[in-house]
Write a protein that holds these residues in place. Sequence first.
Motif, mmCIF file in Angstrom:
data_model
loop_
_atom_site.group_PDB
_atom_site.id
_atom_site.type_symbol
_atom_site.label_atom_id
_atom_site.label_comp_id
_atom_site.label_asym_id
_atom_site.label_seq_id
_atom_site.Cartn_x
_atom_site.Cartn_y
_atom_site.Cartn_z
ATOM 1 N N GLN A 129 0.834 -1.205 0.000
ATOM 2 C CA GLN A 129 0.000 0.000 0.000
ATOM 3 C C GLN A 129 0.865 1.249 0.000
ATOM 4 O OE1 GLN A 129 -3.340 0.268 -0.440
ATOM 5 N NE2 GLN A 129 -2.852 2.436 -0.604
ATOM 6 N N ARG A 130 1.939 1.242 0.787
ATOM 7 C CA ARG A 130 2.835 2.395 0.823
ATOM 8 C C ARG A 130 3.516 2.592 -0.528
ATOM 9 N NH1 ARG A 130 6.646 2.934 5.724
ATOM 10 N NH2 ARG A 130 6.689 5.066 4.948
ATOM 11 N N ILE A 131 3.876 1.509 -1.192
ATOM 12 C CA ILE A 131 4.466 1.602 -2.529
ATOM 13 C C ILE A 131 3.452 2.225 -3.489
ATOM 14 C CG2 ILE A 131 5.256 0.264 -4.523
ATOM 15 C CD1 ILE A 131 6.506 -1.702 -2.445
ATOM 16 N N ALA A 132 2.209 1.780 -3.407
ATOM 17 C CA ALA A 132 1.159 2.300 -4.284
ATOM 18 C C ALA A 132 0.941 3.797 -4.067
ATOM 19 C CB ALA A 132 -0.142 1.535 -4.044
ATOM 20 N N ASN A 133 1.192 4.275 -2.851
ATOM 21 C CA ASN A 133 0.991 5.689 -2.538
ATOM 22 C C ASN A 133 2.149 6.579 -2.996
ATOM 23 O OD1 ASN A 133 -1.500 5.165 -1.389
ATOM 24 N ND2 ASN A 133 -0.676 4.979 0.673
ATOM 25 N N LEU A 134 3.260 5.973 -3.382
ATOM 26 C CA LEU A 134 4.396 6.761 -3.865
ATOM 27 C C LEU A 134 4.095 7.296 -5.263
ATOM 28 C CD1 LEU A 134 7.358 4.407 -2.847
ATOM 29 C CD2 LEU A 134 6.682 6.540 -1.722
ATOM 30 N N ASP A 135 4.788 8.362 -5.633
ATOM 31 C CA ASP A 135 4.662 8.919 -6.979
ATOM 32 C C ASP A 135 5.303 7.935 -7.958
ATOM 33 O OD1 ASP A 135 4.960 10.283 -9.395
ATOM 34 O OD2 ASP A 135 5.385 12.203 -8.413
ATOM 35 N N GLN A 136 4.460 7.179 -8.657
ATOM 36 C CA GLN A 136 4.947 6.105 -9.522
ATOM 37 C C GLN A 136 5.780 6.609 -10.699
ATOM 38 O OE1 GLN A 136 4.679 2.747 -8.703
ATOM 39 N NE2 GLN A 136 4.031 3.729 -6.806
ATOM 40 N N SER A 137 5.513 7.827 -11.144
ATOM 41 C CA SER A 137 6.322 8.364 -12.245
ATOM 42 C C SER A 137 7.768 8.562 -11.791
ATOM 43 C CB SER A 137 5.738 9.680 -12.760
ATOM 44 O OG SER A 137 5.803 10.699 -11.776
ATOM 45 N N LYS A 138 7.964 8.871 -10.519
ATOM 46 C CA LYS A 138 9.315 9.009 -9.978
ATOM 47 C C LYS A 138 9.920 7.641 -9.677
ATOM 48 C CE LYS A 138 8.763 13.568 -7.909
ATOM 49 N NZ LYS A 138 8.781 14.330 -6.643
ATOM 50 N N VAL A 139 9.128 6.762 -9.090
ATOM 51 C CA VAL A 139 9.621 5.429 -8.726
ATOM 52 C C VAL A 139 10.145 4.701 -9.966
ATOM 53 C CG1 VAL A 139 8.898 3.145 -7.894
ATOM 54 C CG2 VAL A 139 8.174 5.207 -6.662
ATOM 55 N N GLN A 140 9.458 4.835 -11.081
ATOM 56 C CA GLN A 140 9.861 4.153 -12.313
ATOM 57 C C GLN A 140 11.189 4.662 -12.849
ATOM 58 O OE1 GLN A 140 6.530 4.481 -14.974
ATOM 59 N NE2 GLN A 140 5.278 3.095 -13.766
ATOM 60 N N LYS A 141 11.584 5.865 -12.460
ATOM 61 C CA LYS A 141 12.842 6.445 -12.931
ATOM 62 C C LYS A 141 14.036 6.059 -12.062
ATOM 63 C CE LYS A 141 10.544 10.459 -14.889
ATOM 64 N NZ LYS A 141 10.290 11.900 -14.716
ATOM 65 N N LEU A 142 13.779 5.458 -10.900
ATOM 66 C CA LEU A 142 14.876 5.065 -10.007
ATOM 67 C C LEU A 142 15.672 3.913 -10.606
ATOM 68 C CD1 LEU A 142 13.030 5.020 -6.562
ATOM 69 C CD2 LEU A 142 14.691 6.729 -7.338
ATOM 70 N N ASP A 143 16.982 3.931 -10.387
ATOM 71 C CA ASP A 143 17.750 2.753 -10.772
ATOM 72 C C ASP A 143 17.449 1.634 -9.771
ATOM 73 O OD1 ASP A 143 19.765 2.672 -8.585
ATOM 74 O OD2 ASP A 143 20.660 4.420 -9.554
ATOM 75 N N HIS A 144 17.838 0.427 -10.120
ATOM 76 C CA HIS A 144 17.501 -0.743 -9.302
ATOM 77 C C HIS A 144 18.050 -0.621 -7.871
ATOM 78 C CE1 HIS A 144 16.409 -4.836 -8.365
ATOM 79 N NE2 HIS A 144 17.653 -5.106 -8.021
ATOM 80 N N VAL A 145 19.246 -0.124 -7.727
ATOM 81 C CA VAL A 145 19.862 0.008 -6.398
ATOM 82 C C VAL A 145 19.084 1.024 -5.565
ATOM 83 C CG1 VAL A 145 21.965 0.643 -5.151
ATOM 84 C CG2 VAL A 145 22.122 -0.681 -7.265
ATOM 85 N N ALA A 146 18.718 2.147 -6.163
ATOM 86 C CA ALA A 146 17.939 3.162 -5.443
ATOM 87 C C ALA A 146 16.601 2.578 -4.996
ATOM 88 C CB ALA A 146 17.736 4.390 -6.309
ATOM 89 N N TRP A 147 15.971 1.793 -5.869
ATOM 90 C CA TRP A 147 14.700 1.176 -5.498
ATOM 91 C C TRP A 147 14.879 0.249 -4.290
ATOM 92 C CZ3 TRP A 147 9.978 1.386 -4.662
ATOM 93 C CH2 TRP A 147 9.232 0.250 -4.356
ATOM 94 N N LEU A 148 15.961 -0.511 -4.260
ATOM 95 C CA LEU A 148 16.197 -1.402 -3.116
ATOM 96 C C LEU A 148 16.392 -0.610 -1.828
ATOM 97 C CD1 LEU A 148 18.515 -4.142 -4.665
ATOM 98 C CD2 LEU A 148 16.045 -4.245 -4.226
ATOM 99 N N VAL A 149 17.060 0.532 -1.916
ATOM 100 C CA VAL A 149 17.233 1.390 -0.740
ATOM 101 C C VAL A 149 15.870 1.892 -0.277
ATOM 102 C CG1 VAL A 149 18.173 3.578 0.112
ATOM 103 C CG2 VAL A 149 19.593 2.076 -1.307
ATOM 104 N N ILE A 150 15.045 2.352 -1.204
ATOM 105 C CA ILE A 150 13.702 2.843 -0.852
ATOM 106 C C ILE A 150 12.882 1.716 -0.231
ATOM 107 C CG2 ILE A 150 11.530 3.754 -1.788
ATOM 108 C CD1 ILE A 150 13.939 5.788 -1.615
ATOM 109 N N LEU A 151 12.994 0.530 -0.770
ATOM 110 C CA LEU A 151 12.279 -0.622 -0.204
ATOM 111 C C LEU A 151 12.728 -0.876 1.240
ATOM 112 C CD1 LEU A 151 10.231 -2.864 -0.636
ATOM 113 C CD2 LEU A 151 12.059 -4.241 -1.647
#
Length: 100
Positions: free
Chosen positions: A10-32
Amino acid sequence: MIIDDEKIKQRIANLDQSKVQKLDHVAWLVILCFLEANLDDVYIESKINRFLKKSEFPSKFHTLQWAVQNLDSENLSRFAEHTNLSIEELRVTAKVFSHI
């Protein structure tokens, strides 16, 4: 990566998906990791915005180096689990990248 926790989904769904899609894989893992640690949404959004600054994070290697140097021990442990590497392997990798 499969995320089983409904609260995190749910928290992932609430994030700005246009920004999330631009993150590199490592950045996404940090956010996770931040989501799993239940850190504040404002803090997480600020980190997303920071990771999107190509002048500061031009590649996932720069993001990896930042993660190894700045994550606290709990988040670094989570990050290591997500990468299937040990903390020591992450530290050595970041050190090598810092000398290239």
